[in-house]
Structure formats: structure tokens, C-alpha cells
Write a protein that holds these residues in place. Structure first.
Motif, PDB file in Angstrom:
ATOM      1  N   MET A   1      56.777  43.365  31.805  1.00  0.00           N
ATOM      2  CA  MET A   1      56.214  42.420  30.839  1.00  0.00           C
ATOM      3  C   MET A   1      55.714  43.195  29.631  1.00  0.00           C
ATOM      4  O   MET A   1      55.174  44.288  29.756  1.00  0.00           O
ATOM      5  N   ARG A   2      55.878  42.609  28.480  1.00  0.00           N
ATOM      6  CA  ARG A   2      55.223  43.143  27.294  1.00  0.00           C
ATOM      7  C   ARG A   2      54.162  42.105  26.910  1.00  0.00           C
ATOM      8  O   ARG A   2      54.489  40.989  26.522  1.00  0.00           O
ATOM      9  N   ALA A   3      52.902  42.493  27.082  1.00  0.00           N
ATOM     10  CA  ALA A   3      51.833  41.492  26.986  1.00  0.00           C
ATOM     11  C   ALA A   3      50.751  41.898  26.002  1.00  0.00           C
ATOM     12  O   ALA A   3      50.490  43.086  25.790  1.00  0.00           O
ATOM     13  N   GLY A   4      50.124  40.904  25.390  1.00  0.00           N
ATOM     14  CA  GLY A   4      48.997  41.154  24.501  1.00  0.00           C
ATOM     15  C   GLY A   4      47.900  40.140  24.772  1.00  0.00           C
ATOM     16  O   GLY A   4      48.171  38.987  25.121  1.00  0.00           O
ATOM     17  N   MET A   5      46.668  40.585  24.672  1.00  0.00           N
ATOM     18  CA  MET A   5      45.528  39.696  24.903  1.00  0.00           C
ATOM     19  C   MET A   5      44.655  39.618  23.659  1.00  0.00           C
ATOM     20  O   MET A   5      44.455  40.622  22.975  1.00  0.00           O
ATOM     21  N   VAL A   6      44.155  38.423  23.381  1.00  0.00           N
ATOM     22  CA  VAL A   6      43.199  38.239  22.291  1.00  0.00           C
ATOM     23  C   VAL A   6      42.085  37.333  22.804  1.00  0.00           C
ATOM     24  O   VAL A   6      42.347  36.318  23.457  1.00  0.00           O
ATOM     25  N   SER A   7      40.831  37.714  22.538  1.00  0.00           N
ATOM     26  CA  SER A   7      39.690  36.923  22.985  1.00  0.00           C
ATOM     27  C   SER A   7      38.676  36.823  21.855  1.00  0.00           C
ATOM     28  O   SER A   7      38.449  37.793  21.135  1.00  0.00           O
ATOM     29  N   ASP A   8      38.091  35.657  21.718  1.00  0.00           N
ATOM     30  CA  ASP A   8      37.104  35.465  20.655  1.00  0.00           C
ATOM     31  C   ASP A   8      35.952  34.610  21.179  1.00  0.00           C
ATOM     32  O   ASP A   8      36.158  33.685  21.962  1.00  0.00           O
ATOM     33  N   ARG A   9      34.759  34.927  20.735  1.00  0.00           N
ATOM     34  CA  ARG A   9      33.556  34.218  21.153  1.00  0.00           C
ATOM     35  C   ARG A   9      33.571  32.760  20.698  1.00  0.00           C
ATOM     36  O   ARG A   9      32.960  31.888  21.317  1.00  0.00           O
ATOM     37  N   GLY A  10      34.283  32.485  19.594  1.00  0.00           N
ATOM     38  CA  GLY A  10      34.293  31.132  19.051  1.00  0.00           C
ATOM     39  C   GLY A  10      33.127  30.911  18.119  1.00  0.00           C
ATOM     40  O   GLY A  10      32.339  31.826  17.860  1.00  0.00           O
ATOM     41  N   HIS A  11      32.997  29.672  17.613  1.00  0.00           N
ATOM     42  CA  HIS A  11      31.972  29.377  16.611  1.00  0.00           C
ATOM     43  C   HIS A  11      30.661  28.877  17.206  1.00  0.00           C
ATOM     44  O   HIS A  11      29.637  28.845  16.539  1.00  0.00           O
ATOM     45  N   ALA A  12      30.678  28.448  18.476  1.00  0.00           N
ATOM     46  CA  ALA A  12      29.517  27.738  19.012  1.00  0.00           C
ATOM     47  C   ALA A  12      28.718  28.506  20.059  1.00  0.00           C
ATOM     48  O   ALA A  12      27.545  28.219  20.271  1.00  0.00           O
ATOM     49  N   ARG A  13      29.359  29.482  20.702  1.00  0.00           N
ATOM     50  CA  ARG A  13      28.705  30.178  21.816  1.00  0.00           C
ATOM     51  C   ARG A  13      28.086  31.502  21.364  1.00  0.00           C
ATOM     52  O   ARG A  13      28.578  32.138  20.437  1.00  0.00           O
ATOM     53  N   GLU A  14      27.017  31.880  22.078  1.00  0.00           N
ATOM     54  CA  GLU A  14      26.327  33.123  21.718  1.00  0.00           C
ATOM     55  C   GLU A  14      26.938  34.354  22.363  1.00  0.00           C
ATOM     56  O   GLU A  14      26.704  35.475  21.926  1.00  0.00           O
ATOM     57  N   ASN A  15      27.656  34.132  23.435  1.00  0.00           N
ATOM     58  CA  ASN A  15      28.316  35.273  24.077  1.00  0.00           C
ATOM     59  C   ASN A  15      29.706  34.855  24.524  1.00  0.00           C
ATOM     60  O   ASN A  15      30.049  33.676  24.486  1.00  0.00           O
ATOM     61  N   ASN A  16      30.484  35.844  24.913  1.00  0.00           N
ATOM     62  CA  ASN A  16      31.839  35.548  25.371  1.00  0.00           C
ATOM     63  C   ASN A  16      31.905  35.753  26.880  1.00  0.00           C
ATOM     64  O   ASN A  16      31.832  36.875  27.367  1.00  0.00           O
ATOM     65  N   GLU A  17      32.019  34.655  27.607  1.00  0.00           N
ATOM     66  CA  GLU A  17      32.058  34.715  29.074  1.00  0.00           C
ATOM     67  C   GLU A  17      33.482  34.758  29.611  1.00  0.00           C
ATOM     68  O   GLU A  17      33.690  34.750  30.816  1.00  0.00           O
ATOM     69  N   ASP A  18      34.450  34.781  28.702  1.00  0.00           N
ATOM     70  CA  ASP A  18      35.849  34.924  29.118  1.00  0.00           C
ATOM     71  C   ASP A  18      36.163  36.395  29.351  1.00  0.00           C
ATOM     72  O   ASP A  18      35.535  37.268  28.757  1.00  0.00           O
ATOM     73  N   ALA A  19      37.158  36.629  30.183  1.00  0.00           N
ATOM     74  CA  ALA A  19      37.697  37.975  30.340  1.00  0.00           C
ATOM     75  C   ALA A  19      39.189  37.836  30.585  1.00  0.00           C
ATOM     76  O   ALA A  19      39.662  36.771  30.994  1.00  0.00           O
ATOM     77  N   GLY A  20      39.917  38.908  30.319  1.00  0.00           N
ATOM     78  CA  GLY A  20      41.355  38.824  30.523  1.00  0.00           C
ATOM     79  C   GLY A  20      41.966  40.180  30.760  1.00  0.00           C
ATOM     80  O   GLY A  20      41.290  41.210  30.636  1.00  0.00           O
ATOM     81  N   ARG A 221      34.990  25.482  19.623  1.00  0.00           N
ATOM     82  CA  ARG A 221      33.756  25.057  20.297  1.00  0.00           C
ATOM     83  C   ARG A 221      33.429  25.877  21.532  1.00  0.00           C
ATOM     84  O   ARG A 221      32.355  25.754  22.101  1.00  0.00           O
ATOM     85  N   ASP A 222      34.384  26.698  21.980  1.00  0.00           N
ATOM     86  CA  ASP A 222      34.179  27.466  23.213  1.00  0.00           C
ATOM     87  C   ASP A 222      34.761  28.868  23.009  1.00  0.00           C
ATOM     88  O   ASP A 222      35.469  29.101  22.029  1.00  0.00           O
ATOM     89  N   ASN A 223      34.440  29.762  23.915  1.00  0.00           N
ATOM     90  CA  ASN A 223      35.127  31.056  23.941  1.00  0.00           C
ATOM     91  C   ASN A 223      36.615  30.766  24.100  1.00  0.00           C
ATOM     92  O   ASN A 223      36.990  29.856  24.833  1.00  0.00           O
ATOM     93  N   VAL A 224      37.426  31.561  23.442  1.00  0.00           N
ATOM     94  CA  VAL A 224      38.873  31.347  23.581  1.00  0.00           C
ATOM     95  C   VAL A 224      39.562  32.669  23.899  1.00  0.00           C
ATOM     96  O   VAL A 224      39.327  33.685  23.235  1.00  0.00           O
ATOM     97  N   THR A 225      40.348  32.642  24.959  1.00  0.00           N
ATOM     98  CA  THR A 225      41.075  33.834  25.384  1.00  0.00           C
ATOM     99  C   THR A 225      42.520  33.470  25.677  1.00  0.00           C
ATOM    100  O   THR A 225      42.784  32.480  26.365  1.00  0.00           O
ATOM    101  N   VAL A 226      43.433  34.257  25.129  1.00  0.00           N
ATOM    102  CA  VAL A 226      44.847  34.022  25.409  1.00  0.00           C
ATOM    103  C   VAL A 226      45.518  35.344  25.772  1.00  0.00           C
ATOM    104  O   VAL A 226      45.186  36.401  25.240  1.00  0.00           O
ATOM    105  N   VAL A 227      46.462  35.257  26.694  1.00  0.00           N
ATOM    106  CA  VAL A 227      47.353  36.373  26.999  1.00  0.00           C
ATOM    107  C   VAL A 227      48.769  35.847  26.827  1.00  0.00           C
ATOM    108  O   VAL A 227      49.131  34.828  27.419  1.00  0.00           O
ATOM    109  N   VAL A 228      49.535  36.509  25.978  1.00  0.00           N
ATOM    110  CA  VAL A 228      50.940  36.151  25.781  1.00  0.00           C
ATOM    111  C   VAL A 228      51.774  37.302  26.329  1.00  0.00           C
ATOM    112  O   VAL A 228      51.501  38.469  26.021  1.00  0.00           O
ATOM    113  N   ALA A 229      52.755  36.984  27.179  1.00  0.00           N
ATOM    114  CA  ALA A 229      53.560  38.034  27.808  1.00  0.00           C
ATOM    115  C   ALA A 229      55.032  37.674  27.771  1.00  0.00           C
ATOM    116  O   ALA A 229      55.412  36.557  28.129  1.00  0.00           O
TER     117      ALA A 229
END
Ligand code: MN
Length: 238
Positions: A1-20, A221-229
């Protein structure tokens, strides 16, 4: 797989509870809940436990994934037992493991897996949510579910209690593109918008960037995390 991950805290949350995780054999997304610091810790533990699969090989990929989900669940139990303040910490977990010609998917919660094959988008997971159960029963439409006030109420999470992760073996094809995402993406963008972005960008990481950008433009409105592979020939993995 050739994969990339991007994660962002978003506009509304104080921390990022996502992981990837975006590796050559393993991709995963975990969306932690339970407030600070529990949510962050729960998703971190889940990803850390699964990440060993990037190096381990052999056996059934589905058994291997299921075993790690159980292990992550047990680790979270141990942490809660040792630190009762963390009671209630939990995480979703959606992961795909590629082992030669075999590919396995496990899923708990509402982080999703999608497949783009020949330009067609298919959702590979079914949300463990209250509103999905209503849709399954025919009580509400999929469109109503998207805007339902209780859409983020999950019916199952990795939280140190008994769980039944759904698992499936998939038949991978070179050229397939996989997307894992937290609900911070799928709540903000409908499937058509997701499919469009997945078709538009050749590079997995750039594609992930674009998806996150779109989620932020739609409100973030929420943390956002994506992995594209992308599934590529062994020889061309750089
Ligand atoms: Mn979320």
C-alpha cells in the motif's frame, strides 16, 4: 500500500482525540471519546497496539487484526483499572491489514472505511450507531440519519468491556484506493463529495489534505482524520 494520513483538530475542539496509522501493510483510524485526557489516550493505545502488525506477518490477517483489537481493549481495561478517573475513556477503531494477496478489515464504532474501485465508491463498514440501527429497521432514511441530533451516539466502542468487532476478508486489486476516516469527515461531507475528492488527486497524501480541507470548509465541527491508501504493485512501492 502507498498510504498517507492527515489529521486536524478542527475548528471547534480544544484537542485532537483522533489517531491514525498509514503504513505499507496496515492502515488504521481511531476516534477517542471520554474527554481530556481519556479520549486521546484511548485512541493512542489502540493505534500503538495495532501498529505492531506493520512488522509482524503470517497467519490469517483477519485473526491477527481481531487479536490486536482484543489486546487494545484489554490494555484500555488495565489503564482504567489503574486510574479510575479515566473510567469512560473509549475509542472507535477501523483498520485494514494487507498480507500478500489477502486483506482484512476490522471495525468498531463509527469511523468508516470506503473503497474506490473503478471510480465507484463503496462504504465497507456499517456504523455501530443508534441512527444506523434506525436506518436498518427502516425507521428513518439515510438522509435523515445524516442530520439526526443523535447521529454521533455509538453503540459499540473499544473501552475495556466485551466487544464484537465486525471483521471481513476483502479481495484486494491493484488500483484500489482505500479511505479510512473519523466521523469528522463523514459528518461534514456526503459520499458524492468524498468520491469526487478521491478521484481528483493522484497522490494519497494530497488527497487526504484535500478531504480534510473540505471538512474544515464545511464547518470542521469535530477532529478530522483521514488515511488514503492506494494498492500498488510491490515493485513500485517507494
Ligand atoms: Mn469524532
Amino acid at each position: 500500500m502507498r498510504a498517507g494520513m492527515v489529521s486536524d483538530r478542527g475548528h471547534a475542539r480544544e484537542n485532537n482525540e483522533d489517531a491514525g496509522f498509514a503504513g505499507r501493510r496496515l492502515i488504521a483510524v481511531a476516534d477517542g471519546v471520554g474527554g481530556m485526557p481519556g479520549g486521546e489516550l484511548a485512541s493512542e493505545i489502540a493505534i500503538e497496539v495495532l501498529a505492531d502488525l506493520e512488522r509482524e506477518s503470517g497467519g490469517s490477517p483477519l485473526d491477527a487484526l481481531q487479536a490486536k483489537v482484543e489486546l487494545a481493549n484489554a490494555r484500555i481495561r488495565d489503564v482504567i483499572d489503574a486510574t479510575p478517573d479515566l473510567q469512560g475513556m473509549a475509542t472507535t477503531l477501523t483498520a485494514i491489514l494487507l498480507d500478500g494477496q489477502r486483506m482484512a478489515l476490522v471495525h468498531v464504532g463509527d469511523s468508516r472505511a470506503y473503497l474506490l474501485r473503478d471510480g465507484e465508491l463503496t462504504q465497507l463498514t456499517r456504523d455501530d450507531t443508534y441512527v444506523q440501527a434506525l436506518v436498518d429497521r427502516g425507521a428513518i432514511s439515510a438522509e435523515e440519519a445524516r442530520n439526526h441530533p443523535q447521529r454521533s451516539l455509538i453503540t459499540q466502542a473499544v473501552q475495556g468491556e466485551p466487544i464484537s468487532p465486525s471483521g471481513v476478508l476483502l479481495a484486494p486489486r491493484v488500483g484500489d484506493r482505500l479511505l479510512l476516516c473519523s466521523d469528522g469527515l463523514s459528518d461534514m461531507l456526503d459520499d458524492d463529495a468524498i468520491a469526487l475528492a478521491l478521484r481528483e488527486h493522484a497522490d494519497p497524501r494530497e488527497c487526504g489534505q484535500r478531504l480534510v480541507e473540505l471538512a474544515l470548509e464545511a464547518g470542521g465541527r469535530d477532529n478530522v482524520t483521514v488515511v488514503v491508501a492506494d494498492l500498488v504493485d510491490d515493485q513500485s512501492v517507494g
